[in-house]
Enzyme design. Structure first.
Site, PDB file in Angstrom:
ATOM      1  N   LYS A 171       1.470   3.839  14.116  1.00 55.67           N
ATOM      2  CA  LYS A 171       2.855   3.549  14.517  1.00 55.67           C
ATOM      3  C   LYS A 171       2.956   2.484  15.603  1.00 55.67           C
ATOM      4  O   LYS A 171       4.027   1.910  15.806  1.00 55.67           O
ATOM      5  CB  LYS A 171       3.488   4.837  15.077  1.00 55.67           C
ATOM      6  CG  LYS A 171       3.628   5.952  14.054  1.00 55.67           C
ATOM      7  CD  LYS A 171       4.792   5.726  13.141  1.00 55.67           C
ATOM      8  CE  LYS A 171       4.955   6.850  12.153  1.00 55.67           C
ATOM      9  NZ  LYS A 171       5.837   6.483  11.048  1.00 55.67           N
ATOM     10  N   TYR A 192      -8.050  10.515   4.293  1.00 50.81           N
ATOM     11  CA  TYR A 192      -8.106  11.449   5.429  1.00 50.81           C
ATOM     12  C   TYR A 192      -8.994  12.612   4.998  1.00 50.81           C
ATOM     13  O   TYR A 192      -8.655  13.342   4.074  1.00 50.81           O
ATOM     14  CB  TYR A 192      -6.704  11.973   5.760  1.00 50.81           C
ATOM     15  CG  TYR A 192      -5.730  10.925   6.249  1.00 50.81           C
ATOM     16  CD1 TYR A 192      -4.635  10.530   5.469  1.00 50.81           C
ATOM     17  CD2 TYR A 192      -5.881  10.328   7.495  1.00 50.81           C
ATOM     18  CE1 TYR A 192      -3.739   9.563   5.917  1.00 50.81           C
ATOM     19  CE2 TYR A 192      -4.983   9.371   7.950  1.00 50.81           C
ATOM     20  CZ  TYR A 192      -3.918   8.994   7.163  1.00 50.81           C
ATOM     21  OH  TYR A 192      -3.032   8.039   7.608  1.00 50.81           O
ATOM     22  N   HIS A 213       0.840  -1.187   0.000  1.00 48.95           N
ATOM     23  CA  HIS A 213       0.000   0.000   0.000  1.00 48.95           C
ATOM     24  C   HIS A 213       0.878   1.241   0.000  1.00 48.95           C
ATOM     25  O   HIS A 213       1.860   1.291   0.737  1.00 48.95           O
ATOM     26  CB  HIS A 213      -0.877  -0.003   1.258  1.00 48.95           C
ATOM     27  CG  HIS A 213      -1.994   0.964   1.159  1.00 48.95           C
ATOM     28  ND1 HIS A 213      -1.814   2.303   1.276  1.00 48.95           N
ATOM     29  CD2 HIS A 213      -3.293   0.799   0.894  1.00 48.95           C
ATOM     30  CE1 HIS A 213      -2.958   2.919   1.110  1.00 48.95           C
ATOM     31  NE2 HIS A 213      -3.867   2.039   0.881  1.00 48.95           N
ATOM     32  N   PRO A 248      -3.397   6.580  17.467  1.00 51.76           N
ATOM     33  CA  PRO A 248      -3.525   5.803  16.220  1.00 51.76           C
ATOM     34  C   PRO A 248      -3.449   6.683  14.970  1.00 51.76           C
ATOM     35  O   PRO A 248      -3.638   6.216  13.866  1.00 51.76           O
ATOM     36  CB  PRO A 248      -4.910   5.161  16.347  1.00 51.76           C
ATOM     37  CG  PRO A 248      -5.661   6.010  17.287  1.00 51.76           C
ATOM     38  CD  PRO A 248      -4.671   6.637  18.199  1.00 51.76           C
TER      39      PRO A 248
END
Ligand code: APR
Length: 403
Positions: free
Chosen positions: A309, A213, A83, A305
Site C-alpha cells: 500500500k 502467499y 496483474h 509491506p
C-alpha cells in the site's frame, strides 16, 4: 547555524518547497507544475540513485487513474503489466483468487517503482519543473507561520535557505519534515506487528503467474513478480536475524520448502541481489499538518509491506494535497487545505486496517516455530473463510487493490 548566520547564506524561494523525490514528492511536483504553481523539489540523493532504487511495484487501480488523469502514465502504458491473481498455499492445500472477477473488478499494474520515479522525474523536468539533487534539507523553520523556510546543505556542503509559502515533507519516515515538528504538535500512533521478514530481490523470472502467499510451520514466504527478470521474495524470520546469515542456497531451499515446491512445482532460482531484514511496523501521525508544513507519503505514516500500500497511499495523498494547494494559491480557498489531514487519514486508516488483517492472515505467531495455538487456529479459520466465502473474497479484493 543561527538565524542571523542563515540570513547571510544564499537564498532562494518557491511558493511550495517539496522535500523528497520519491513517489509522493514527484507526483505532487508534477501536479503543482501543471497547475502553474511555483514549486521546487529538493532531493538529497543523486538523480541516478533514485532512478535505480528498487522499491515497491504494485500500483493500485486508483494510482493508475491518478497518473492517467494528469498525463503521467506513459511508462505504465508502455511497460506496465496487468496483474490480478493471488495464490495462497497452506497445509490445507492451495487456492487462487482472481480479483479481476471479485469486488470492484479492479486489478494491479506491476511497474517497478524506480521506473515510475524515473517517468515522473522526466515529466517534471520536461514541463520545466525545478529539482535540486544532492541537496539535503536540514530543518523546516517557522512552519507555524505563513513564511516558513527550509534550510539545506547543498552538494558542496554550502548552507542555503529556501523561503516558501508552504512546505511539503515527502521525505519518508526518517525525514526532516517529521523531525521539524515541535513536541506535541502531532500524535504518533505506532504498532510493532511482531513479525520480521527477510526481504529478497532475485535475478530470476517469476516462478508463479500470481502473487504467492505461503504459510508453513517454518513461517511465511511470499513471491511477487517485479519484472520478467526480477522477482521479490520474502521469508519470515526471527526478530534480530542478520541478512548475511542467509546464503543464496539456504534462501532457495527454505523458499522451496515453505512454498511446497515439491507439490506445486519448482521455483526458478537465480542470484539473490538484495537482502534486507525488516521488522513489520506501522505508524500514523495525526494530524498530517503543522501550520504551513504538510506531511505526505511515508512522512505521514508508514505502512507494513504486507499489502503493497505504501506507494499507492503516497500518490493518493499527493493528489489531494496538490488540489488543495492549488485552490489555496490560485483561488485563495483555504477550505481544502484545512481538510487535507482528515481526508487522507480516512484512507490511511482503512489501508492500515487491511494491512494488519493481512499480517494476521499470513502469520499465526510472532516467531516462526513458536506456536500460540489459539492464534494459529484463528489464522486457519480466516484463511478458510477467504477460501470458501465469496463475500469475504469480494471484501478482500476491494481492499487488496483499493486505496
Ligand atoms: N532532504 C532531502 N531529501 C530527503 C531528505 C532530506 N532531509 N530525507 C529523505 N529525503 C528523500 C529520500 O532520499 C527519498 O528520495 O526523500 C525521498 C522519500 O522517498 P520515499 O522514501 O520513496 O517516500 P515516499 O515518496 O513517501 O514513498 C513512499 O514508496 O518507497 C516506496 O513503498 C515505499 O511506502 C514507500 C512509498
Amino acid at each position: 547555524m543561527t538565524e542571523s548566520q542563515y540570513a547571510q547564506v544564499a537564498q532562494d524561494s518557491a511558493d511550495v518547497v517539496i522535500i523528497g523525490a520519491g513517489p509522493a514528492g514527484l507526483v505532487l511536483g508534477n501536479l503543482l507544475q501543471r497547475a502553474g504553481i511555483d514549486c521546487v523539489v529538493l532531493e538529497r540523493a543523486a538523480s541516478a540513485h533514485i532512478r535505480h532504487r528498487a522499491r515497491a511495484g504494485y500500483l493500485a487501480a486508483h494510482t493508475v487513474r491518478v497518473l492517467e488523469r494528469h498525463g503521467l502514465d506513459e511508462g505504465i502504458r508502455l511497460r506496465g503489466q496487468e496483474h490480478s491473481v493471488c495464490e495462497f498455499r497452506t497445509g490445507a492445500g492451495r487456492f487462487r483468487l482472481d480479483y479481476r472477477h471479485l469486488g470492484r473488478g479492479e486489478t494491479h499494474t506491476v511497474h517497478p517503482q524506480h521506473e515510475l520515479v524515473s517517468d515522473l522525474l522526466a515529466c517534471f523536468v520536461a514541463a520545466g519543473g525545478r529539482v535540486r539533487f544532492g541537496t539535503e534539507a536540514v530543518a523546516v523553520r517557522d512552519a507555524d507561520s505563513p513564511a516558513p523556510s527550509v534550510t539545506v546543505r547543498e552538494g558542496d556542503g554550502r548552507p542555503a535557505r529556501w523561503r516558501a509559502r508552504y512546505v511539503a515533507a515527502c521525505d519518508g519516515r526518517h525525514g526532516v519534515g517529521r523531525r521539524s515538528l515541535p513536541p506535541g504538535a502531532v500524535r504518533r500512533h505506532r504498532r510493532d506487528h511482531g513479525v520480521t521478514w527477510l526481504g529478497l530481490l532475485a535475478e530470476a523470472p517469476p516462478s508463479l503467474d500470481a502473487v504467492g502467499y505461503a504459510v508453513h510451520p517454518h513461517g511465511f514466504a511470499g513471491h511477487m513478480a517485479r519484472s520478467a527478470e526480477i522477482t521479490r521474495y520474502y521469508l519470515q524470520c526471527a526478530r534480530g536475524t542478520l541478512a548475511e546469515e542467509w546464503s543464496d542456497e539456504r534462501i532457495w531451499d527454505e523458499l522451496a520448502l515453505r512454498m511446497r515446491a515439491s507439490e506445486y512445482g519448482p521455483l526458478v532460482r537465480g542470484r539473490v541481489v538484495q537482502r534486507a531484514v525488516v521488522d513489520l511496523e506501522s505508524d500514523v501521525l495525526e494530524p498530517l499538518r503543522y501550520g504551513s508544513l504538510f506531511l505526505v507519503g511515508d512522512a505521514a505514516g508508514l505502512i507494513s509491506p504486507s499489502a503493497a500500500k505504501g506507494a499507492n497511499l503516497a500518490v493518493l495523498e499527493a493528489e489531494i494535497l496538490a488540489r488543495a494547494l492549488t485552490d489555496a494559491l490560485t483561488r485563495h480557498d483555504l477550505e481544502p487545505l484545512a481538510r487535507y489531514s482528515e481526508r487522507c487519514l480516512e484512507h490511511i486508516w482503512r489501508a492500515q486496517e487491511f494491512s494488519h488483517w493481512m499480517i494476521r492472515l499470513l502469520h499465526g505467531t510472532r516467531d516462526p516455530g513458536k506456536s500460540s495455538h489459539f492464534q494459529e487456529r484463528l489464522r486457519r479459520s480466516r484463511m478458510a473463510s477467504l477460501r470458501d466465502s465469496r463475500t469475504h473474497q469480494d471484501w478482500f479484493a476491494e481492499n487488496y487493490v483499493g486505496v
